[in-house]
Design a protein around this motif. Structure first.
Motif, PDB file in Angstrom:
ATOM      1  N   GLU A  40       1.035  -1.279  -0.117  1.00  9.49           N
ATOM      2  CA  GLU A  40      -0.080   0.256  -0.031  1.00  9.49           C
ATOM      3  C   GLU A  40       0.967   1.252   0.000  1.00  9.49           C
ATOM      4  N   ASP A  41       1.890   1.112   0.832  1.00 10.83           N
ATOM      5  CA  ASP A  41       2.785   2.410   0.838  1.00 10.83           C
ATOM      6  C   ASP A  41       4.116   1.679   1.155  1.00 10.83           C
ATOM      7  N   THR A  42       5.095   2.010   0.066  1.00 11.33           N
ATOM      8  CA  THR A  42       6.383   1.386  -0.053  1.00 11.33           C
ATOM      9  C   THR A  42       7.292   1.837   0.974  1.00 11.33           C
ATOM     10  N   ARG A  43       7.155   3.267   1.517  1.00  9.92           N
ATOM     11  CA  ARG A  43       7.995   3.604   2.508  1.00  9.92           C
ATOM     12  C   ARG A  43       7.620   3.172   3.823  1.00  9.92           C
ATOM     13  N   HIS A  44       6.350   2.788   3.991  1.00  6.68           N
ATOM     14  CA  HIS A  44       5.918   1.921   5.218  1.00  6.68           C
ATOM     15  C   HIS A  44       6.188   0.829   5.444  1.00  6.68           C
ATOM     16  N   ALA A  45       6.110  -0.031   4.227  1.00 11.03           N
ATOM     17  CA  ALA A  45       6.337  -1.568   4.062  1.00 11.03           C
ATOM     18  C   ALA A  45       8.002  -1.660   4.467  1.00 11.03           C
ATOM     19  N   ARG A  46       8.782  -0.839   3.956  1.00 12.67           N
ATOM     20  CA  ARG A  46      10.184  -0.852   4.216  1.00 12.67           C
ATOM     21  C   ARG A  46      10.480  -0.992   5.461  1.00 12.67           C
ATOM     22  N   HIS A  47       9.702  -0.155   6.477  1.00 11.83           N
ATOM     23  CA  HIS A  47      10.178  -0.282   7.901  1.00 11.83           C
ATOM     24  C   HIS A  47       9.810  -1.706   8.361  1.00 11.83           C
ATOM     25  N   LEU A  48       8.989  -2.428   7.967  1.00 12.14           N
ATOM     26  CA  LEU A  48       8.409  -3.786   8.423  1.00 12.14           C
ATOM     27  C   LEU A  48       9.509  -4.763   7.610  1.00 12.14           C
ATOM     28  N   LEU A  61       0.691  -0.425  -4.548  1.00 11.68           N
ATOM     29  CA  LEU A  61      -0.635  -0.849  -5.019  1.00 11.68           C
ATOM     30  C   LEU A  61      -1.415  -0.224  -3.855  1.00 11.68           C
ATOM     31  N   HIS A  62      -2.129   0.839  -4.172  1.00 11.65           N
ATOM     32  CA  HIS A  62      -3.103   1.524  -3.123  1.00 11.65           C
ATOM     33  C   HIS A  62      -4.263   1.804  -3.643  1.00 11.65           C
ATOM     34  N   GLY A  93      -7.170  -6.120   1.816  1.00 13.90           N
ATOM     35  CA  GLY A  93      -8.632  -6.370   1.559  1.00 13.90           C
ATOM     36  C   GLY A  93      -9.504  -6.106   2.629  1.00 13.90           C
ATOM     37  N   ILE A  94      -9.203  -6.194   3.855  1.00 14.52           N
ATOM     38  CA  ILE A  94     -10.204  -5.773   4.859  1.00 14.52           C
ATOM     39  C   ILE A  94      -9.848  -4.241   5.441  1.00 14.52           C
ATOM     40  N   SER A  95     -10.859  -3.362   5.042  1.00 11.78           N
ATOM     41  CA  SER A  95     -10.730  -2.014   4.788  1.00 11.78           C
ATOM     42  C   SER A  95      -9.249  -1.711   4.564  1.00 11.78           C
ATOM     43  N   ASP A  96      -8.849  -2.100   3.526  1.00 15.72           N
ATOM     44  CA  ASP A  96      -7.503  -1.807   2.937  1.00 15.72           C
ATOM     45  C   ASP A  96      -7.506  -2.205   1.478  1.00 15.72           C
ATOM     46  N   PRO A  97      -6.592  -1.621   0.683  1.00 16.79           N
ATOM     47  CA  PRO A  97      -6.828  -2.122  -0.798  1.00 16.79           C
ATOM     48  C   PRO A  97      -6.327  -3.550  -0.764  1.00 16.79           C
ATOM     49  N   GLY A  98      -6.526  -4.268  -1.856  1.00 15.49           N
ATOM     50  CA  GLY A  98      -6.181  -5.653  -2.328  1.00 15.49           C
ATOM     51  C   GLY A  98      -7.363  -6.385  -2.910  1.00 15.49           C
ATOM     52  N   ALA A  99      -8.504  -5.956  -2.622  1.00 19.57           N
ATOM     53  CA  ALA A  99      -9.664  -6.689  -2.868  1.00 19.57           C
ATOM     54  C   ALA A  99      -9.779  -6.763  -4.543  1.00 19.57           C
ATOM     55  N   LYS A 100      -9.447  -5.851  -5.214  1.00 21.64           N
ATOM     56  CA  LYS A 100      -9.580  -5.664  -6.824  1.00 21.64           C
ATOM     57  C   LYS A 100      -8.353  -6.423  -7.285  1.00 21.64           C
ATOM     58  N   ALA A 101      -7.285  -6.075  -6.752  1.00 22.80           N
ATOM     59  CA  ALA A 101      -6.093  -7.054  -7.399  1.00 22.80           C
ATOM     60  C   ALA A 101      -6.390  -8.464  -7.023  1.00 22.80           C
ATOM     61  N   VAL A 102      -6.744  -8.892  -6.146  1.00 20.72           N
ATOM     62  CA  VAL A 102      -7.017 -10.408  -6.070  1.00 20.72           C
ATOM     63  C   VAL A 102      -8.190 -10.700  -6.820  1.00 20.72           C
ATOM     64  N   ALA A 103      -9.105 -10.165  -7.246  1.00 19.57           N
ATOM     65  CA  ALA A 103     -10.414 -10.577  -8.217  1.00 19.57           C
ATOM     66  C   ALA A 103      -9.601 -10.591  -9.656  1.00 19.57           C
ATOM     67  N   ALA A 104      -8.883  -9.600  -9.787  1.00 22.94           N
ATOM     68  CA  ALA A 104      -8.406  -9.457 -11.240  1.00 22.94           C
ATOM     69  C   ALA A 104      -7.236 -10.828 -11.514  1.00 22.94           C
ATOM     70  N   VAL A 105      -6.408 -11.075 -10.521  1.00 24.33           N
ATOM     71  CA  VAL A 105      -5.600 -12.129 -10.396  1.00 24.33           C
ATOM     72  C   VAL A 105      -6.562 -13.544 -10.630  1.00 24.33           C
TER      73      VAL A 105
END
Ligand code: SAM
Length: 281
Positions: A40-48, A61-62, A93-105
């Motif tokens: 969702e946010d590449t900088r946020h993800a980098r922390h993890l 992917l946001h 996908g739960i109150s977050d992006p992801g559902a559209k990508a999952v559906a497309a895949v």
């Protein structure tokens, strides 16, 4: 599981909702082995990812690019790549992006493999003590006052606990609105800052919730899950039956309205007839 046993697919990976330790061994293995991580946010993800020494390329992917990003994921999967999908916190996908990508895949015929893990609603529910296990996950209520009121009215008669997400700047007005529109004796669990330093979980009647929040400004800080207990058992007809009967009575004689209401709702004709007589007088 070693890297080679991870097949090309979209892996939907839950990440922590606060405490960085709340990530599964399998999630770490998949994130390490992936050819790319959609986040969702590449900088946020980098922390993890840095915290776990993971050096895999990321792609954004946001909510503003989900369609294009989903098309890109499908292309990468077509090239045989292993792609992980994460959001800023918890389960994508739960109150977050992801559902559209999952559906497309899925629509493109590629496998989607979920990796379960942290989720704020499930975490709050696990500590709430909701004995009647039925709940409806609502997520965020509308931000606009009018739309929020209407949404709460629609939820009022549902015979299950209601689970909401809320941000700190709106938590007071949302709880005030819930208290004004639902039975004040319904209880609420306010679960704040779950898995973090200032975690707080309280359960109290809705009627007391605003005063509790106002008693200490710190109580309005952080991230919130709100769980409102189911409505008290009703004497007589449920809300939906009352609504249907009321609508029919506005147009039809008592007997016909009661008959039709019974056919629509499945409730006993006699009870509906008696109630229709009451309403008409
Ligand atoms: N995908 C996430 C999940 O699986 O729970 C939810 C993401 S949503 C954008 C963010 C909201 O989840 C916050 O505004 C809050 O309502 C809730 N939330 C996330 N982390 C939380 C935490 N540590 N404590 C309480 N609520 C949290």
């Amino acid at each position: 599981m070693n890297e080679n046993s991870i097949a090309p697919a979209l892996y939907v990976v839950a990440t922590p909702i606060g405490n960085l330790g709340d990530i599964t061994l399998r999630a770490l293995e998949v994130l390490r082995a992936a050819d790319g991580i959609a986040c969702e946010d590449t900088r946020h993800a980098r922390h993890l990812l840095d915290h776990h020494g993971i050096r895999v390329p990321t792609l954004a992917l946001h909510q503003h690019n989900e369609n294009e990003a989903a098309a890109k994921l499908v292309r990468l999967l077509g090239e045989g790549k292993r792609i992980a999908l994460i959001s800023d916190a918890g389960t994508p996908g739960i109150s977050d992006p992801g559902a559209k990508a999952v559906a497309a895949v899925r629509a493109a015929g590629f496998p989607v493999i979920p990796l379960p893990g942290a989720n704020a609603a499930a975490t709050a529910l696990s500590a709430a003590g909701l004995e009647d296990g039925r709940f409806l996950f609502v997520g965020f209520l509308p931000a606009k006052v009018g739309a929020r009121g209407t949404a709460i009215e629609h939820l009022a008669g549902i015979e299950a606990a209601l689970v909401f997400y809320e941000a700190p700047h709106r938590v007071l007005e949302t709880i005030a609105d819930l208290a004004a529109r639902l039975e004040p004796e319904r209880e609420i669990v306010i679960a704040r800052e779950l898995t973090k330093l200032f975690e707080q979980i309280v359960r109290l009647p809705l009627a007391e919730a605003v005063a509790w929040l106002e008693a200490d400004p710190d109580r309005q800080r952080g991230e919130f899950v709100l769980i409102v207990w189911p409505p008290p058992p009703r004497q007589g007809l449920d809300r939906e039956t009352e609504r249907v009967l009321g609508l029919l009575l506005a147009e039809l004689p008592v007997k016909q309205a009661a008959q039709l209401a019974a056919a629509i709702t499945g409730q006993a004709k006699n009870a509906l007839y008696a109630r229709a007589l009451e309403l008409k007088t």
